[in-house]
Scaffold this motif. Sequence first.
Motif, PDB file in Angstrom:
ATOM      1  N   LEU A   1       0.823  -1.205   0.000  1.00  0.00           N
ATOM      2  CA  LEU A   1       0.000   0.000   0.000  1.00  0.00           C
ATOM      3  C   LEU A   1       0.857   1.255   0.000  1.00  0.00           C
ATOM      4  CD1 LEU A   1      -2.773   1.277   0.123  1.00  0.00           C
ATOM      5  CD2 LEU A   1      -2.738   1.026   2.621  1.00  0.00           C
ATOM      6  N   ARG A   2       1.972   1.205   0.762  1.00  0.00           N
ATOM      7  CA  ARG A   2       2.870   2.359   0.766  1.00  0.00           C
ATOM      8  C   ARG A   2       3.443   2.604  -0.634  1.00  0.00           C
ATOM      9  NH1 ARG A   2       5.073  -0.051   5.375  1.00  0.00           N
ATOM     10  NH2 ARG A   2       7.004  -0.459   4.219  1.00  0.00           N
ATOM     11  N   ARG A   3       3.808   1.531  -1.305  1.00  0.00           N
ATOM     12  CA  ARG A   3       4.344   1.678  -2.657  1.00  0.00           C
ATOM     13  C   ARG A   3       3.284   2.255  -3.600  1.00  0.00           C
ATOM     14  NH1 ARG A   3       8.816  -1.176  -4.253  1.00  0.00           N
ATOM     15  NH2 ARG A   3       7.844  -1.564  -6.283  1.00  0.00           N
ATOM     16  N   TRP A   4       2.045   1.814  -3.419  1.00  0.00           N
ATOM     17  CA  TRP A   4       0.984   2.317  -4.286  1.00  0.00           C
ATOM     18  C   TRP A   4       0.745   3.801  -4.041  1.00  0.00           C
ATOM     19  CZ3 TRP A   4      -3.917   4.426  -3.631  1.00  0.00           C
ATOM     20  CH2 TRP A   4      -4.706   4.478  -4.786  1.00  0.00           C
ATOM     21  N   LEU A   5       0.813   4.233  -2.775  1.00  0.00           N
ATOM     22  CA  LEU A   5       0.596   5.632  -2.448  1.00  0.00           C
ATOM     23  C   LEU A   5       1.740   6.518  -2.943  1.00  0.00           C
ATOM     24  CD1 LEU A   5      -0.835   5.308   1.181  1.00  0.00           C
ATOM     25  CD2 LEU A   5      -2.085   5.900  -0.909  1.00  0.00           C
ATOM     26  N   ARG A   6       2.944   5.946  -3.034  1.00  0.00           N
ATOM     27  CA  ARG A   6       4.102   6.719  -3.473  1.00  0.00           C
ATOM     28  C   ARG A   6       4.308   6.705  -4.981  1.00  0.00           C
ATOM     29  NH1 ARG A   6       8.694   4.625   0.821  1.00  0.00           N
ATOM     30  NH2 ARG A   6       7.804   5.570   2.723  1.00  0.00           N
ATOM     31  N   ARG A   7       3.479   5.994  -5.692  1.00  0.00           N
ATOM     32  CA  ARG A   7       3.638   5.916  -7.143  1.00  0.00           C
ATOM     33  C   ARG A   7       3.662   7.319  -7.763  1.00  0.00           C
ATOM     34  NH1 ARG A   7       2.036   1.437 -10.292  1.00  0.00           N
ATOM     35  NH2 ARG A   7       1.038   2.888 -11.711  1.00  0.00           N
ATOM     36  N   PRO A   8       4.617   7.576  -8.645  1.00  0.00           N
ATOM     37  CA  PRO A   8       4.632   8.895  -9.305  1.00  0.00           C
ATOM     38  C   PRO A   8       3.477   8.999 -10.300  1.00  0.00           C
ATOM     39  CG  PRO A   8       6.329   7.487 -10.229  1.00  0.00           C
ATOM     40  CD  PRO A   8       5.738   6.733  -9.063  1.00  0.00           C
ATOM     41  N   LYS A   9       3.166  10.215 -10.657  1.00  0.00           N
ATOM     42  CA  LYS A   9       2.124  10.441 -11.646  1.00  0.00           C
ATOM     43  C   LYS A   9       2.690  10.264 -13.058  1.00  0.00           C
ATOM     44  CE  LYS A   9      -0.421  13.722  -8.760  1.00  0.00           C
ATOM     45  NZ  LYS A   9      -0.971  15.097  -8.673  1.00  0.00           N
TER      46      LYS A   9
END
Length: 510
Positions: free
Chosen positions: A6-14
């Motif tokens: 979930l942390r990785r998903w939240l940090r995904r760049p645009k």
Amino acid sequence: MLPAALRRWLRRPKRSDPRLLSQFFFADERVTQVVAEINGLDAELDPQQYLVLLNQLHLSQAHLLAILERIMEECIPTQRHSRDYLVKFPEELLVDNLGNHMLFAAECLLAGTFLEVEEADGAQLRPQARNLLCSLELVRTVLREQSLSQPGSYPEPVRAVLVQFDRLFAEFELSYVSSLVAVKSPEEIYRQQEIIVLFCETVERALRLGYLTQEMIDGYEPLLMFTIPRLAIISGLLIYPEGPLSLEQSPEQMSRVFSPFYNLLKKIRDLLRVLSAEELCLLERSLCTAESEDPCGPATPSAWGAAMPRADPLAPWGLLEVPRATPPPPTSMARLGPPGVADDLGTDRQWGPQPPGSSSGLDATPVARCWELRSRYSSTKDMLHTLFVCISGVADQLQTNFASDLRSILKTVFKIVASQAEPLEEPSGSPAPHRLPEWVPDSTCSQCSACRSPFTLLRRRHHCRSCGKIFCARCSPHTAALPHYGQPKPVRVCTHCYTAHLSPRRARSQ
């Protein structure tokens, strides 16, 4: 504490993030997705889909590698491994997707498939391939993590893995290509540079004498691919005999381009030395034609004695010029030239060989040799025709046996001797042309920039001349003139550029 996924998903760049690490993240994600689809597909049940996925994998890997190259140029520009070895490669190998081919070759070698290389060479290359692919996986992992944490910076660990990958890639590229083709030695590279100098001097002389025109050079006239090597053979044998065509050296010391013709070049040189200035000019002009024309025109007499004009009038077109720094000795028949260059000023010496018994001051031995060579032919026309065939044969064989080397030489020559483009003078008060948009390479784009449809054999790529991006035909159906980019005629543009900047309705509103 949030789960790691979930942390990785939240940090995904645009996707709209222009930073290179953010672009790398999505390019790497695309490669992983295509690989997963290939692994989950049965190629025997659906071979067409398998080929489509292979094409997508190739494009996505090329896009990933292109972004990685830009990252290294931005992150470690002064620590890049030297690529000077590329000058050793044949020109046909220097393509945009060479790096992608190297990675594919490394994967095949690691899997036990040797492709074009011999089994012994493959066994030696396999450790390098393994190190390269392991380094690439490490680079992908490190850059993914960095793009999720701080996509705008390159800490020292990132720089270290990039430097290592760049070094391993360069070492594998040189080793792999060297196992496939014969790369040039430093000596051969130097000899090729000497040939480039000879060709440039030949073109300069041909322009001065009127054999060629600058318009032919600037227009890359196809005929010049044959004309320049032909004229260069004469220049290298007569005018610049100390250059790359020097026959005083052994064939092993010559460039491999001309060494196979060593004995024939000697015979050509001996015949060239007995020509009069007018005969030489006629020969050179005939070599500038597209087809094998009869080099003996009305101005060339059929008898030897009549083919020797005196030096009283100036020879037409300047004819043969010899550097003033190296005048020939009085007894030499090796050089020809206008009065005051090859001969002393004020002399009444005749051009070409003199008939026996003439009081020209020349020794009997060179004169006898010249007459002996000329006596082998029934007429001037016969001798000039022989020279024409021999010189054309050598030059044309270069196109067949050394096509890559000759293409590289001529490409450099055209860059040097072509006219430099002068900036257009804009009328007072008119705006200067804008800087051209950045042209997106085909290998870095696997889908339409507008509708995101993947490119296939049927859905082709089209560049927008206004923004430089790549679109499918459906998203770039318009044409418009771009005078601010130096395009007065309508060219293809994408829908966004047309509606936002270029449509006649919007132009009237502004």
